[in-house]
Design a protein around this motif. Structure first.
Motif, PDB file in Angstrom:
ATOM      1  N   VAL A  42     -15.964  58.013  17.770  1.00 38.25           N
ATOM      2  CA  VAL A  42     -15.560  59.419  17.607  1.00 38.25           C
ATOM      3  C   VAL A  42     -14.606  59.826  18.729  1.00 38.25           C
ATOM      4  O   VAL A  42     -13.576  60.478  18.498  1.00 38.25           O
ATOM      5  N   THR A  43     -14.930  59.409  19.953  1.00 41.53           N
ATOM      6  CA  THR A  43     -14.066  59.719  21.108  1.00 41.53           C
ATOM      7  C   THR A  43     -12.684  59.096  20.928  1.00 41.53           C
ATOM      8  O   THR A  43     -11.659  59.723  21.239  1.00 41.53           O
ATOM      9  N   PHE A  44     -12.656  57.868  20.406  1.00 44.19           N
ATOM     10  CA  PHE A  44     -11.371  57.195  20.187  1.00 44.19           C
ATOM     11  C   PHE A  44     -10.543  57.929  19.121  1.00 44.19           C
ATOM     12  O   PHE A  44      -9.326  58.091  19.282  1.00 44.19           O
ATOM     13  N   LEU A  45     -11.211  58.407  18.070  1.00 44.05           N
ATOM     14  CA  LEU A  45     -10.489  59.161  17.036  1.00 44.05           C
ATOM     15  C   LEU A  45      -9.923  60.465  17.612  1.00 44.05           C
ATOM     16  O   LEU A  45      -8.791  60.862  17.291  1.00 44.05           O
ATOM     17  N   ILE A  46     -10.708  61.133  18.466  1.00 45.32           N
ATOM     18  CA  ILE A  46     -10.203  62.349  19.117  1.00 45.32           C
ATOM     19  C   ILE A  46      -8.986  62.005  19.987  1.00 45.32           C
ATOM     20  O   ILE A  46      -7.996  62.748  20.016  1.00 45.32           O
ATOM     21  N   ALA A  47      -9.075  60.860  20.688  1.00 44.13           N
ATOM     22  CA  ALA A  47      -7.955  60.437  21.542  1.00 44.13           C
ATOM     23  C   ALA A  47      -6.693  60.207  20.718  1.00 44.13           C
ATOM     24  O   ALA A  47      -5.583  60.571  21.144  1.00 44.13           O
ATOM     25  N   ILE A  48      -6.857  59.612  19.533  1.00 47.88           N
ATOM     26  CA  ILE A  48      -5.694  59.399  18.659  1.00 47.88           C
ATOM     27  C   ILE A  48      -5.099  60.754  18.248  1.00 47.88           C
ATOM     28  O   ILE A  48      -3.876  60.947  18.269  1.00 47.88           O
ATOM     29  N   GLY A  49      -5.976  61.720  17.907  1.00 47.19           N
ATOM     30  CA  GLY A  49      -5.506  63.057  17.538  1.00 47.19           C
ATOM     31  C   GLY A  49      -4.760  63.730  18.678  1.00 47.19           C
ATOM     32  O   GLY A  49      -3.703  64.354  18.468  1.00 47.19           O
TER      33      GLY A  49
END
Length: 500
Positions: A42-49
């Motif tokens: 989830v943190t990685f997806l937020i980072a991509i965003g």
């Protein structure tokens, strides 16, 4: 506010809030690992965003509780911050996906909930350092990540992990103390802890003795945390004796966070307000960087333990990054930021391969790895390709790093040619220590039996898949470096104003 506008705080809050909950989960089965992995994903997806937003709109500013800075706490996610968040969360996710079986093998089941809880605290702390716009909160997040890191290293399978963790603790605490003293001096002179506000207010007291002392403490403290030569002794030990998935995570990002803070303080706060700071950076740091990549590479050649060898290799790679920073130029900043990203990719790939090797052989010592190439052909091939990236072979991410670094040093009058020769010399040393592994893996027969008697036994599938995703990323960003290069150019323009 929409959820999208809350991403800057969510990237810290999500792992920070899950960590204490995870500590209460029973250390049985795969539940702790699964919770930590999902949280990292989830943190990685937020980072991509966040990275996509920064590429579209530039730096993102966020005020906690809508309190305006400098009175409230602000977050600032610029191009380099976004790249760091991407590196940290991506490294955490890769290490967790690959590391479940290694954790079972190297860490007692009764400790796993607490260890994964510390993992998420370290993740939140490292990300918090890179997104906060407040000098004291950098220290707070530094302590959160450091304390969690000491526990993670101490959980290694060998009793010497305790010694490695203690050395890491003493060095890290000393570095954090020096950093805090430096921040204290700056607060005394400016009355603010917000970095942007601090830079503005320092203009009224620039070149005074307390500010000079503050700069010295900050650089020294951050150099200790970053394992810059000759303050690097804690790092190879920590990598060697930590659980291997922890080594994968830390090797990709932990020391780079200290370098990120060093670059930010130097270029945002100190350089505009200290007339001699650029001269200080170049004259003090360039010799240390040259020593770092020559000595680090030379020691790596003689190491027999793969994890320790890669630890000394990181000493050399940190030397490249700080050399690029100490050039105090747009080209230098670009080269440094690009190498932050590329080195994370190559070192994560190499340590992931080592995780598979340790799981199958029970050791990372070269003396026990004869015939490795026959027994684990795909794992070893991944190691070799990541090793080629470390050397800087064309069509790999490492080549892009070396290309931009050499372009930057060639802009330096007087020293350009000499620095280029020394960088190439260090790269040749990398050829030697990577070849040493290849020779043992492919050409040396085991003590009992011949190479033809070896049965194939690859690393477990999660390790193999993670390794080859990282290897593919090394090749992809060696052919198309658009993402790290765009962010690096944006950061260089912001810090140098499009100038030298």
């Amino acid at each position: 506010m929409t959820l999208l506008e809350q991403l800057p705080i969510l990237v810290v809050v999500v792992p920070l809030f899950v960590a204490p909950l995870l500590a209460m989960v029973a250390s049985r089965g795969r539940a702790p690992w699964l919770i930590a992995t999902v949280t990292s994903a989830v943190t990685f997806l937020i980072a991509i965003g966040l990275t996509a937003q920064v590429l579209q709109t530039g730096t993102i500013y966020y005020e906690l509780g809508n309190w305006p800075v400098p009175f409230g706490i602000g977050l600032a996610i610029g191009p380099f911050s976004a790249l760091m968040v991407l590196i940290i969360s991506g490294a955490s996710l890769a290490a967790l996906v690959a590391g479940a079986q290694s954790m079972d093998s190297e860490v007692g089941e009764q400790h796993q909930s607490l260890l994964y809880s510390c993992w998420l605290l370290a993740l939140a702390g490292l990300i918090g350092i890179t997104v906060t716009g407040d000098a004291f909160n950098v220290f707070v997040f530094m302590e959160i990540s450091s304390l969690a890191s000491y526990v993670m290293v101490a959980n290694g399978p060998n009793r010497r992990a305790l010694t490695a963790s203690f050395t890491y603790l003493v060095t890290g605490t000393t570095g954090a103390t020096f950093y805090l003293i430096g921040v204290g001096y700056l607060y005394m002179m400016t009355g603010t802890l917000n970095l942007a506000d601090m830079a503005d207010r320092l203009a009224d007291v620039s070149d005074t003795l307390p500010v000079l002392i503050a700069g010295g403490f900050l650089i020294l403290g951050l150099a200790l945390k970053a394992a810059l030569f000759p303050m690097h002794a804690w790092m190879p030990n920590a990598y060697q004796f930590a659980p291997t998935p922890v080594a994968v995570f830390f090797a990709a990002c932990s020391t780079k966070v200290a370098l990120f803070v060093m670059l930010r303080f130097d270029f945002v706060v100190l350089l505009p307000n200290l007339g001699d700071q650029a001269y200080f950076l170049s004259s003090l740091l360039i010799p240390l960087c040259v020593a770092a990549f020559l000595v680090g590479s030379a020691v790596a050649i003689f190491e027999r333990d793969l994890k320790r060898m890669l630890g000394y290799s990181s000493v050399a790679q940190i030397g490249y990054i700080v050399l690029a920073i100490s050039l105090v130029s747009s080209a230098g900043i670009t080269a440094a930021v690009v190498h932050f990203f590329n080195h994370a990719l190559m070192k994560a790939a190499l340590f992931t391969a080592v995780a598979g090797i340790v799981l199958r052989f029970g050791s990372a010592n070269l003396d026990q790895l004869a015939g490795l190439g026959r027994r684990m052909p795909l794992t070893m091939l991944g190691f070799v390709i990541a090793g080629l990236s470390l050397i800087g072979v064309p069509l790999t991410a490492g080549f892009i790093s070396k290309w931009y670094l050499i372009q930057a040093v060639l802009e330096e009058p007087g020293l350009g040619i000499l620095l280029t020769i020394l960088i190439l010399t260090s790269s040749l040393m990398a050829v030697v220590y990577i070849w040493k592994v290849v020779e043992v893996a492919y050409f040396k027969a085991p003590a009992t039996g011949s190479l033809d008697d070896i049965k194939r036994e690859e690393a477990p599938m999660p390790i193999l898949v993670t390794l080859w995703v990282l290897v593919a990323a090394n090749i992809w960003f060696g052919i198309d470096p658009e993402l790290p290069l765009s962010l690096a150019n944006m950061e260089a323009f912001d810090l140098m104003g499009g100038g030298r």
